[in-house]
Write a protein that holds these residues in place. Structure first.
Motif, PDB file in Angstrom:
ATOM      1  N   GLN A  89       0.823  -1.211   0.000  1.00  0.00           N
ATOM      2  CA  GLN A  89       0.000   0.000   0.000  1.00  0.00           C
ATOM      3  C   GLN A  89       0.854   1.257   0.000  1.00  0.00           C
ATOM      4  N   SER A  90       1.963   1.202   0.752  1.00  0.00           N
ATOM      5  CA  SER A  90       2.851   2.360   0.792  1.00  0.00           C
ATOM      6  C   SER A  90       3.464   2.624  -0.577  1.00  0.00           C
ATOM      7  N   ALA A  91       3.833   1.532  -1.296  1.00  0.00           N
ATOM      8  CA  ALA A  91       4.422   1.703  -2.626  1.00  0.00           C
ATOM      9  C   ALA A  91       3.426   2.342  -3.591  1.00  0.00           C
ATOM     10  N   VAL A  92       2.187   1.869  -3.548  1.00  0.00           N
ATOM     11  CA  VAL A  92       1.160   2.444  -4.417  1.00  0.00           C
ATOM     12  C   VAL A  92       0.946   3.916  -4.088  1.00  0.00           C
ATOM     13  N   ARG A  93       0.841   4.192  -2.801  1.00  0.00           N
ATOM     14  CA  ARG A  93       0.591   5.574  -2.378  1.00  0.00           C
ATOM     15  C   ARG A  93       1.757   6.496  -2.752  1.00  0.00           C
ATOM     16  N   ASN A  94       2.974   6.011  -2.536  1.00  0.00           N
ATOM     17  CA  ASN A  94       4.143   6.847  -2.847  1.00  0.00           C
ATOM     18  C   ASN A  94       4.276   7.111  -4.341  1.00  0.00           C
ATOM     19  N   LEU A  95       4.021   6.041  -5.147  1.00  0.00           N
ATOM     20  CA  LEU A  95       4.110   6.234  -6.584  1.00  0.00           C
ATOM     21  C   LEU A  95       3.023   7.181  -7.080  1.00  0.00           C
ATOM     22  N   ARG A  96       1.837   7.032  -6.506  1.00  0.00           N
ATOM     23  CA  ARG A  96       0.748   7.925  -6.897  1.00  0.00           C
ATOM     24  C   ARG A  96       1.110   9.371  -6.543  1.00  0.00           C
ATOM     25  N   THR A  97       1.619   9.565  -5.320  1.00  0.00           N
ATOM     26  CA  THR A  97       2.007  10.912  -4.911  1.00  0.00           C
ATOM     27  C   THR A  97       3.109  11.462  -5.800  1.00  0.00           C
ATOM     28  N   GLU A  98       4.063  10.594  -6.155  1.00  0.00           N
ATOM     29  CA  GLU A  98       5.175  11.022  -7.009  1.00  0.00           C
ATOM     30  C   GLU A  98       4.672  11.478  -8.367  1.00  0.00           C
ATOM     31  N   ILE A  99       3.762  10.682  -8.952  1.00  0.00           N
ATOM     32  CA  ILE A  99       3.240  11.037 -10.277  1.00  0.00           C
ATOM     33  C   ILE A  99       2.419  12.323 -10.192  1.00  0.00           C
ATOM     34  N   GLU A 100       1.563  12.419  -9.162  1.00  0.00           N
ATOM     35  CA  GLU A 100       0.722  13.606  -9.033  1.00  0.00           C
ATOM     36  C   GLU A 100       1.568  14.850  -8.777  1.00  0.00           C
TER      37      GLU A 100
ATOM     38  N   HIS B 122       3.194  15.843 -11.994  1.00  0.00           N
ATOM     39  CA  HIS B 122       2.257  16.529 -12.903  1.00  0.00           C
ATOM     40  C   HIS B 122       1.899  17.915 -12.384  1.00  0.00           C
ATOM     41  N   LEU B 123       1.808  18.053 -11.055  1.00  0.00           N
ATOM     42  CA  LEU B 123       1.517  19.372 -10.503  1.00  0.00           C
ATOM     43  C   LEU B 123       2.642  20.348 -10.835  1.00  0.00           C
ATOM     44  N   ASN B 124       3.882  19.889 -10.699  1.00  0.00           N
ATOM     45  CA  ASN B 124       5.020  20.754 -11.031  1.00  0.00           C
ATOM     46  C   ASN B 124       5.054  21.075 -12.523  1.00  0.00           C
ATOM     47  N   GLN B 125       4.780  20.036 -13.355  1.00  0.00           N
ATOM     48  CA  GLN B 125       4.780  20.280 -14.800  1.00  0.00           C
ATOM     49  C   GLN B 125       3.653  21.229 -15.199  1.00  0.00           C
ATOM     50  N   LEU B 126       2.481  21.029 -14.577  1.00  0.00           N
ATOM     51  CA  LEU B 126       1.348  21.885 -14.911  1.00  0.00           C
ATOM     52  C   LEU B 126       1.604  23.323 -14.459  1.00  0.00           C
ATOM     53  N   THR B 127       2.243  23.468 -13.303  1.00  0.00           N
ATOM     54  CA  THR B 127       2.610  24.806 -12.845  1.00  0.00           C
ATOM     55  C   THR B 127       3.584  25.456 -13.820  1.00  0.00           C
TER      56      THR B 127
ATOM     57  N   VAL C  75     -14.475  10.703  -9.332  1.00  0.00           N
ATOM     58  CA  VAL C  75     -15.029   9.643 -10.163  1.00  0.00           C
ATOM     59  C   VAL C  75     -15.609  10.306 -11.414  1.00  0.00           C
ATOM     60  N   LEU C  76     -15.012  10.034 -12.567  1.00  0.00           N
ATOM     61  CA  LEU C  76     -15.435  10.613 -13.839  1.00  0.00           C
ATOM     62  C   LEU C  76     -15.639   9.483 -14.838  1.00  0.00           C
ATOM     63  N   GLY C  77     -16.780   9.506 -15.490  1.00  0.00           N
ATOM     64  CA  GLY C  77     -17.044   8.455 -16.463  1.00  0.00           C
ATOM     65  C   GLY C  77     -17.102   7.074 -15.852  1.00  0.00           C
ATOM     66  N   GLY C  78     -17.478   6.987 -14.559  1.00  0.00           N
ATOM     67  CA  GLY C  78     -17.605   5.690 -13.893  1.00  0.00           C
ATOM     68  C   GLY C  78     -16.314   5.125 -13.351  1.00  0.00           C
ATOM     69  N   SER C  79     -15.193   5.822 -13.459  1.00  0.00           N
ATOM     70  CA  SER C  79     -13.915   5.313 -12.942  1.00  0.00           C
ATOM     71  C   SER C  79     -13.206   6.420 -12.181  1.00  0.00           C
ATOM     72  N   ARG C  80     -12.312   5.989 -11.291  1.00  0.00           N
ATOM     73  CA  ARG C  80     -11.590   6.930 -10.444  1.00  0.00           C
ATOM     74  C   ARG C  80     -10.475   7.612 -11.245  1.00  0.00           C
ATOM     75  N   HIS C  81     -10.406   8.932 -11.113  1.00  0.00           N
ATOM     76  CA  HIS C  81      -9.388   9.723 -11.798  1.00  0.00           C
ATOM     77  C   HIS C  81      -8.668  10.605 -10.787  1.00  0.00           C
ATOM     78  N   SER C  82      -7.410  10.888 -11.099  1.00  0.00           N
ATOM     79  CA  SER C  82      -6.633  11.850 -10.324  1.00  0.00           C
ATOM     80  C   SER C  82      -6.639  13.177 -11.078  1.00  0.00           C
ATOM     81  N   VAL C  83      -7.059  14.242 -10.404  1.00  0.00           N
ATOM     82  CA  VAL C  83      -7.204  15.547 -11.029  1.00  0.00           C
ATOM     83  C   VAL C  83      -6.173  16.496 -10.416  1.00  0.00           C
ATOM     84  N   VAL C  84      -5.379  17.130 -11.262  1.00  0.00           N
ATOM     85  CA  VAL C  84      -4.388  18.117 -10.832  1.00  0.00           C
ATOM     86  C   VAL C  84      -4.793  19.460 -11.454  1.00  0.00           C
ATOM     87  N   SER C  85      -4.869  20.494 -10.589  1.00  0.00           N
ATOM     88  CA  SER C  85      -5.376  21.779 -11.061  1.00  0.00           C
ATOM     89  C   SER C  85      -4.527  22.916 -10.493  1.00  0.00           C
TER      90      SER C  85
END
Length: 760
Positions: free
Chosen positions: A35-46, A49-54, A255-265
């Motif tokens: 669970q920690s690996a999934v969470r860390n990778l998700r945080t890393e990707i998000e 993307h937040l830095n890239q979007l900024t 939840v968009l289109g019936g599936s879970r999405h990560s949104v960065v704004s």
């Protein structure tokens, strides 16, 4: 060593604790790691993307700002006035000028200039009527009448969403239209600039930063319209798109289109646009499949090295406790009848902590004032933990902050000199004004500062609210001081992080107080209103720069230099006049350097005519400011060391003066008592009272051993009037009364006079 460790009950408890942890079910640890690996990778990707979007937002903002700058230059370009554009002789020159402006930005597809009420429109390719223009560029969602109305009535810049444009009747492109009134920021513009930007070019700018990823990208304007979108095959409903726009800046899960999405704004402060990326959450789990294959090998190794790891961890955990226990043993003797040190380690540490806590309580006012003084010099309130903030009774939760510097005329009689920070001024709450003030004693005598924090009041300007806070502080100070202080007030900032700037400004305003007279109030924000030549550097900028250099505050000096050069760049002055203003800036810096004793050779002085750009000139000024600030800090440290040496020498000569006190020396050397007390202890290692007492005791010991003078006379000679109290303190320190000391150390005690009873 190992045998000694195993004799310690505390070490054995640590070792057993680690062994117990290693015996927990491996399945539980597997789940936690997965669970920690999934969470860390998700945080890393998000986060990525937040830095890239900024970064994408910053890049797009720069392009939009670039278009606004082009509009400003066009507005003041003599070649593009209504008269010259209409004149047949000069029209070709105007068209060439538009083509040059178009070439300055890579995202401009086409550039049009239109004058209100005109039937013609101008571009980099030539002149045409509005009807011809609308036949060449046919917008699917922007009808001809609306185009004509927007060109004639646009008062503010706005971007239209991407629209299908039919060019010349057969070429269809998706383009964005950016409308900018000319002159920008003018309530009565006389014309309009129309930029046509290809959507592919605009999206390519964002894609080049975001790279390739699985998901969607949206750009919304401040009203929630989709300016452009990169959907990559996936689409969302209008309601879901609206939901994306309503999300605050940051990272979210929807939840968009019936599936879970990560949104960065992220949101732009320049124009209110919102940049949003939407990524399916399923992509996070595909990257952790290799973790499962590593689990078996990992826990096999854990099982093999478990015992060894327990020993190492226990020893590492026990080592600082053991060192603290050894320190406690060296500082405090264990009471008789106690057990061995190994069974009493924590008790030793508790005793040291209790003693340290008592000492810290005595030093807390000095530490509090020292921290607030460092906050004024360097800014930033995040260096203190909540526990220390609570211990210092400080709260930095107001929305606006400013610094006030106060000074009053103190009495000239040393015996009547008041303390630099009178009681009742340390904390000041003003509930009626939603404000709180913290007083900071400054090194100069009869001078202190207020850190004023307040929350903005509805319907009242910040300047007016600050003035009411200053008046309330003045009334309170006058009640405590029985004198009207002179006050310098810095600029209001949105948080405590820029208190150093406000302090420099308050000092600058205070130095300018001669114009207000004794007991007056001078606001830095009003210094710029002082009369002076038009188009020259504001006096407040030069004054703030000088103060920041004298204070050695490089972090404040650099923004002031940048602001001054920015003023030159936007002033529109001719190049010779800009050079003259640059010399004013340079002269202010060199004058300050001279006052600080910083030598300069001719080659070290920057020449304002030797630079090809203001950026190079700014870098040269920054290097000079760095040297000046370094010299200012060095001077301050040298002066303080020299002053402390002089004060120590003075005390060594006058410790027998019964009037010698913290306040008398502070008055003698024009330094605040608390600053003197703090600096003296750093210099000598003892506080003032302890040092004077040690000097007097040593002199009493010397005279007791070398002379037969009566004890009362000796005590008076070293500056003590209360003989009984001195005898009690002498015995507490040496374990002997003065008479016993003389009997023990005097070479001829028979001839000595023992008069302790008379002294008492």
């Amino acid at each position: 060593m190992i045998r000694r460790l195993f004799q310690s009950r505390l070490f054995l408890r640590y070792m057993l604790s680690y062994l117990t942890i290693l015996l927990l079910p491996l399945i539980l640890l597997t789940v936690l790691i997965y669970q920690s690996a999934v969470r860390n990778l998700r945080t890393e990707i998000e986060r990525s993307h937040l830095n890239q979007l900024t970064q994408a937002r910053v890049t797009v903002d720069a392009r939009i700002r670039e278009l606004s700058d082009i509009a400003s230059r066009i507005a003041y370009d003599n070649r593009l006035t209504r008269y010259r554009v209409h004149d047949p002789y000069f029209s070709s020159e105007a068209i060439a000028a538009l083509d040059q402006y178009k070439a300055t930005s890579s995202i401009i597809g086409e550039l049009f200039l239109y004058f209100h009420g005109d039937e013609q429109i101008y571009s980099s390719t030539g002149l045409s009527s509005l009807d011809v223009f609308q036949s060449k560029y046919s917008f699917a969602g922007w009808d001809k009448e609306q185009v004509r109305q927007d060109l004639n009535t646009a008062a503010f810049p706005f971007m239209r969403p991407a629209d299908r444009v039919m060019r010349n009747g057969h070429i269809e492109q998706s383009m964005l239209a950016y409308v900018v009134p000319v002159t920008p920021n003018n309530p009565n513009p006389h014309g309009t600039l129309l930029y046509l930007i290809e959507e592919g070019e605009f999206n390519g700018l964002i894609r080049s930063i975001l790279g390739s990823y699985q998901g969607l990208t949206y750009v919304f304007d401040n009203k929630g319209q989709v300016l452009t979108a990169n959907r990559q095959g996936e689409t969302l409903s209008a309601e879901e798109t609206r939901q994306l726009f309503e999300q605050p800046g940051g990272i979210h899960s929807l939840v968009l289109g019936g599936s879970r999405h990560s949104v960065v704004s992220v949101k732009s402060d320049l124009n209110g646009w919102t940049y949003t990326t939407v990524m399916p959450s399923s992509q996070f789990f595909s990257r952790v499949a290799h973790v499962r294959s590593m689990m078996l090998l990992l826990f096999t190794l854990v099982g093999l090295i478990g015992v060894f790891a327990s020993l190492l961890l226990a020893r590492r955990q026990y080592s600082p406790i053991s060192q603290l226990a050894e320190f406690a043993s060296s500082a405090f003797k264990a009471p008789a009848g106690r057990g061995s040190r190994a069974s009493d380690e924590l008790e030793h540490i508790r005793r040291v902590l209790r003693e340290s806590s008592q000492r810290a309580g005595l030093q807390e006012p000095y530490a509090r004032n020292h921290y607030l003084l460092m906050l004024l010099k360097y800014g930033g309130s995040e260096s203190l933990t909540p526990d220390l903030l609570e211990a210092f009774q400080l709260r930095f939760d107001r929305q606006r902050y400013a610094v006030l510097v106060l000074e009053w005329e103190g009495p000239h009689d040393r015996a009547e000199a008041p303390p630099s920070l009178p009681g009742g001024l340390a904390d000041l709450e003003l509930p009626a004004l939603a404000a709180s003030l913290y007083a900071v004693e400054l090194p100069e005598p009869n001078r202190f500062a207020f850190i004023a924090g307040f929350d903005p009041a509805e319907g009242e300007a910040e300047a007016g609210q600050l003035r009411r806070v200053v008046e309330a502080a003045r009334e309170h100070a006058e009640g405590q001081l029985a004198a009207g202080p002179s006050i310098g007030v810095g600029t209001v900032y949105p948080g405590p992080g820029q208190l150093n700037e406000s302090y420099i400004e308050a000092c600058s305003a205070f130095e300018f107080r001669l114009s207000t007279g004794p007991g007056g109030t001078s606001f830095f924000a009003e210094l710029s209103d002082a009369p002076g030549p038009a188009d020259w550097l504001p006096p407040s900028l030069l004054l703030k720069l000088t103060q920041s250099l004298k204070q050695g505050s490089y972090d404040v000096a650099v923004p002031v230099i940048r602001e001054a050069l920015g003023f030159l760049q936007t002033s529109g002055a001719a190049v010779p006049l800009m050079r003259c203003m640059s010399y004013d800036l340079l002269n202010a810096m060199l004058k300050t350097a001279s006052e600080l004793g910083l030598p300069h050779s001719a080659r070290d002085i920057p020449s304002v005519t030797a630079f090809s750009s203001l950026e190079e000139l700014e870098e040269s000024f920054r290097q000079l400011a760095s040297r000046i600030c370094s010299q200012a800090e060095l001077n301050a440290k040298t002066e303080e060391r020299t002053l402390m040496d002089r004060i120590v020498a003075y005390i060594d000569q006058h410790y027998g003066d019964h009037a010698l006190s913290l306040e008398s020396i502070s008055h003698e050397y024009s330094i605040s008592p608390s600053h003197f007390s703090r600096s003296f202890k750093e210099k000598v290692g003892l506080n003032f009272t302890q040092y004077v007492w040690q000097k007097r005791v040593e002199e009493v010991k010397r005279q007791l051993a070398a002379t037969s003078d009566p004890l009362k006379d000796i005590i008076v000679q070293v500056g003590y009037w209360d003989a009984p109290n001195f005898i009690r303190k002498f015995k507490k320190e040496t374990g002997l009364t003065p008479g016993q000391y003389r009997k023990q150390y005097a070479p001829d005690p028979a001839g000595a006079s023992f008069d302790e009873e008379d002294a008492e």
